[in-house]
Scaffold this active site. Structure first.
Site, PDB file in Angstrom:
ATOM      1  N   TYR A   1      -2.521   0.136  10.575  1.00  0.00           N
ATOM      2  CA  TYR A   1      -2.584  -0.531   9.272  1.00  0.00           C
ATOM      3  C   TYR A   1      -1.387  -0.123   8.422  1.00  0.00           C
ATOM      4  O   TYR A   1      -0.731  -0.957   7.791  1.00  0.00           O
ATOM      5  CB  TYR A   1      -3.884  -0.180   8.554  1.00  0.00           C
ATOM      6  CG  TYR A   1      -3.888  -0.565   7.093  1.00  0.00           C
ATOM      7  CD1 TYR A   1      -4.119  -1.876   6.703  1.00  0.00           C
ATOM      8  CD2 TYR A   1      -3.643   0.384   6.100  1.00  0.00           C
ATOM      9  CE1 TYR A   1      -4.100  -2.237   5.362  1.00  0.00           C
ATOM     10  CE2 TYR A   1      -3.624   0.034   4.754  1.00  0.00           C
ATOM     11  CZ  TYR A   1      -3.857  -1.275   4.393  1.00  0.00           C
ATOM     12  OH  TYR A   1      -3.840  -1.630   3.062  1.00  0.00           O
TER      13      TYR A   1
ATOM     14  N   SER B   1       0.853  -1.189   0.000  1.00  0.00           N
ATOM     15  CA  SER B   1       0.000   0.000   0.000  1.00  0.00           C
ATOM     16  C   SER B   1       0.887   1.237   0.000  1.00  0.00           C
ATOM     17  O   SER B   1       2.029   1.200   0.485  1.00  0.00           O
ATOM     18  CB  SER B   1      -0.892   0.016   1.246  1.00  0.00           C
ATOM     19  OG  SER B   1      -1.578   1.256   1.381  1.00  0.00           O
TER      20      SER B   1
END
Length: 233
Positions: A150, A138
């Site tokens: 995250y 990501s």
């Protein structure tokens, strides 16, 4: 068909994983997809239709026995393994200062341990085919966001990709990190809504994954960051 390439995709029943699976199937490859949701896998298989080149396998990507079983099942069904795509991931959409720790263990195990287990379980087969490992990370693994655990898991995936590349390149195995920006997928279901602004589609990220997989022999594309136009971070 015996010689057609074989890919194993975790979290392959929906979103980016399913989009990659569709594109590879359309290109004539054989594909195994894993996921924890049996109904989601069933629905995906039904969408594809009667296809002897698709194998669906229920299991938890954070459990080594499940991952090892998925690799073994793929080899038994198709006889080889050319690509693994560590796509399974989850997010709690909260922060370390005010979030709920109850969901953090599953997120860390799925996002960080899961890709490592897939690498460990598949590396012997990938050595034989001089194949490729694809890790779906990501942009959160490159750009810090305040309190974002995250994002910390995706920083770990960014590091795992380079650590792995430095070990397995001598075996002829390639490693590619695909780091998407905001993508319209079921990832946002637990968030409650899609984020504002333009979002990429799962197929657009799948384009990058498949492009990396189909590089010529001897070419190792290592890091691909893909953002929608307008995403500042």
């Amino acid at each position: 068909m015996t010689d057609s390439p074989v890919a194993l995709i975790t979290g392959g029943g929906s979103g980016i994983g399913a989009a990659v699976a569709r594109q590879l199937l359309n290109a004539g490859q054989r594909v195994a997809v894993t996921g924890r949701g049996e109904q989601r896998l069933h629905d995906f298989a039904a969408e594809i239709g009667d296809c002897e080149r698709l194998l669906t396998i229920a299991g938890n990507t954070a459990e080594y026995a499940d991952v090892r079983s998925a690799v073994d099942s793929t080899l038994k069904a198709f006889g080889r393994l050319d690509t693994v795509v560590a796509n399974a991931g989850t997010a709690t959409h909260d922060s370390v200062a005010d979030g709920d720790p109850a969901g953090w263990t599953e997120m860390v195990l799925t996002n960080v341990l899961g890709p490592a287990l897939l690498i460990r379980a598949s590396i012997d087969a990938l050595k034989e085919t001089r194949g490729r490992i694809v890790l779906v990370g990501s942009v959160a693994g490159f750009v810090p966001t305040p309190g974002n655990l995250y994002g910390a898991t995706k920083w770990a995936v960014t590091g795992l990709a380079e650590n792995t590349r430095r070990q397995v390149t001598e075996f002829g195995v390639g490693v590619t990190l695909i780091a998407p920006g905001r993508v319209e997928t079921p990832f946002w279901d637990s968030y409650g809504s899609l984020p504002p602004g333009h979002l990429l589609t799962a197929d657009q990220i799948a384009d990058s994954v498949v492009w990396a997989i189909r590089q010529p022999d001897g070419v190792d594309v290592n890091t691909v960051v893909v953002r929608p136009i307008g995403q500042p971070n």
